[in-house]
Design an enzyme around this catalytic site. Structure first.
Site, PDB file in Angstrom:
ATOM      1  CD  GLU A 126     -43.895  14.326 -35.471  1.00 49.84           C
ATOM      2  OE1 GLU A 126     -43.873  13.287 -36.166  1.00 49.84           O
ATOM      3  OE2 GLU A 126     -43.546  15.438 -35.915  1.00 49.84           O
ATOM      4  N   GLY A 131     -45.495   6.755 -33.887  1.00 48.90           N
ATOM      5  CA  GLY A 131     -45.061   6.783 -32.490  1.00 48.90           C
ATOM      6  C   GLY A 131     -44.005   7.839 -32.244  1.00 48.90           C
ATOM      7  CB  ILE A 133     -40.792   7.882 -36.333  1.00 51.07           C
ATOM      8  CG1 ILE A 133     -40.408   6.450 -35.976  1.00 51.07           C
ATOM      9  CG2 ILE A 133     -40.031   8.352 -37.564  1.00 51.07           C
ATOM     10  CD1 ILE A 133     -40.820   5.423 -37.020  1.00 51.07           C
ATOM     11  CE  LYS A 202     -50.353   4.379 -36.867  1.00 46.50           C
ATOM     12  NZ  LYS A 202     -49.601   3.207 -36.364  1.00 46.50           N
TER      13      LYS A 202
END
Length: 433
Positions: A126, A131, A133, A202
């Protein structure tokens, strides 16, 4: 029920994770019924100052102590070589793993995810995107009933801060970057951020979770903000757009577009209002429609929050004998489409004389690219050109066109005698909300 957790790497995020687990242990137990116990925290150098004082009895310089004494191993060292060795060794020993290492997972995650599945252990990541979120959990669980169609993300706080300062304070890229370094938002070498690679890492993970496929990282189109000119930021604002470094994943039938690049979006788009170091991810599902997730994309405490979220999820699986849930993988033969279809902002530096626009428009027409609007700034005059005429910026907004056609057309236009220097190409996304 007690669950032991060991942490390897006690830098910014590792320190924040230790602090959260110790300071909020009671909160976690009240909410989950679980007692998360830190077994060991490994770091090669304990002499460095830290914001949180890790208790002496938890410290070690030998990562093997973490592997031997923990049910969950948290990798927070970063990089690829040692991190990969650590994660694979932990998985081989049957340990569950939590990591924030988007670089490793984006480029070599296929092997790691499949090894975890083979050994029946969980891999939490995660904290690798956004970060604090909870976007990975949202895609995996909150939107599990949806077929994800599009993902748009502002995924790097450094670049978002730079573009915000350029827009709001009329700063050049270089001055905005210096300001980011001064506040600690940019590294001494900010290449991973400003050249788009951090956002691409990401995006790779979001595409994996959203579309259920591992796409080769090398297939993602990546363009950073290093060459962004303040003039284009200002002209875009005049046209009703805000410039963002946008990570885009679009699914059209059996094809997926994966790209990171500076993008103009309308000023009334919610993503346009995401400023400074904040991140946001907009996800569109076939049933839920469009949803947006917003928050701090980096930092000790927000990222630690995401790390601990994974730790708690895995601890629940251990304590309540819940079978491991691995990331869903689609059986559809999805492939990457690099010839994406977009609107474009084009800027050419040209002499202020008749006939220039006609020459450029003729080349665009040869590649089936139609012009939506034109903006010429007579007062923004640069040095005289080859023939002595003043050089001015000519801005063209196009209707949608194919990327390959656009690249060929701009290449031909650059060869025209009326064009000075290198043209500017910025893609325009008006469907991001």
């Amino acid at each position: 029920m007690k669950v032991s957790v060991g942490i390897v790497g006690c830098g910014v995020v590792g320190t924040g994770t230790v602090a959260l687990l110790l300071e909020n242990a009671k909160v976690i137990k009240e909410k989950t019924g679980l007692e998360i116990v830190i077994s060991k925290v490994a770091d090669k150098d304990w002499s460095k100052p830290r914001e949180y004082n890790v208790p002496e009895h938890l410290r070690t310089t030998d990562y093997r102590e973490v592997l031997e004494n923990s049910q969950i191993v948290v990798e927070l060292v970063g990089g690829k070589d040692f991190a990969k060795k650590l994660i694979l060794e932990a998985i081989e020993r049957g340990k569950h793993v939590v990591t924030a290492n988007k670089h490793l997972l984006a480029e070599e995650g296929y092997e790691i995810f499949h090894k975890a599945k083979e050994k029946g252990v969980l891999l939490g990541f995660e904290a690798s995107v956004g970060g604090g979120i909870p976007i990975i959990k949202a895609l995996r669980e909150g939107l599990v009933g949806n077929k994800v169609q599009n993902i748009y993300g502002i995924l790097n706080g450094t670049t978002n801060y730079i573009l915000t300062k350029m827009l709001e304070e009329d700063l050049s890229f270089e001055k905005a970057l210096d300001m980011a370094k001064g506040f600690g938002y940019a590294e001494a070498d900010p290449s991973l951020d400003i050249d788009g690679w951090d956002s691409a890492h990401k995006l790779s993970l979001l595409a994996y979770v959203g579309f259920g496929k591992h796409f080769p990282f090398s297939e993602i189109y990546v363009e950073g903000i290093r060459k962004v000119d303040l003039l284009d930021v200002e002209l875009g604002k005049e046209l009703g757009y805000t410039l963002k470094l946008l990570a885009i994943a679009k699914r059209i039938d059996s094809e997926v577009e994966l790209r990171v690049h500076p993008t103009f979006i309308p000023i009334d788009n919610p993503l346009a209002k995401v400023s400074d170091v904040y991140n946001a991810v907009l996800v569109e599902g076939d049933f839920v429609g469009k949803t947006m997730f917003y928050g701090r994309g980096a930092g000790s405490r927000p990222t630690a929050s995401a790390v601990v979220s994974d730790i708690v999820d895995i601890a629940k699986s251990i304590s309540y004998c819940i079978p491991p849930k691995h990331t869903w993988e689609s059986e559809e033969p999805l492939r990457i489409n690099k010839n994406f279809y977009s609107r474009y902002y084009l800027r050419f530096d040209v002499p202020d004389k008749p006939g220039v626009l006609a020459k450029i428009a003729h080349v665009l027409a040869e590649y089936n690219i139609s012009i939506a609007s034109v903006l010429q700034k007579e007062k923004v005059c640069k040095a005289a050109g080859r023939e002595g005429q003043p050089i001015v910026p000519l801005v063209i907004l196009t209707h949608k066109a194919y990327e390959m056609d656009m690249q060929k057309a701009v290449g031909d236009i650059q060869k025209l005698p009326v064009v000075e220097g290198t043209p500017t190409i910025i893609r325009v996304e008006e469907e991001a909300y």
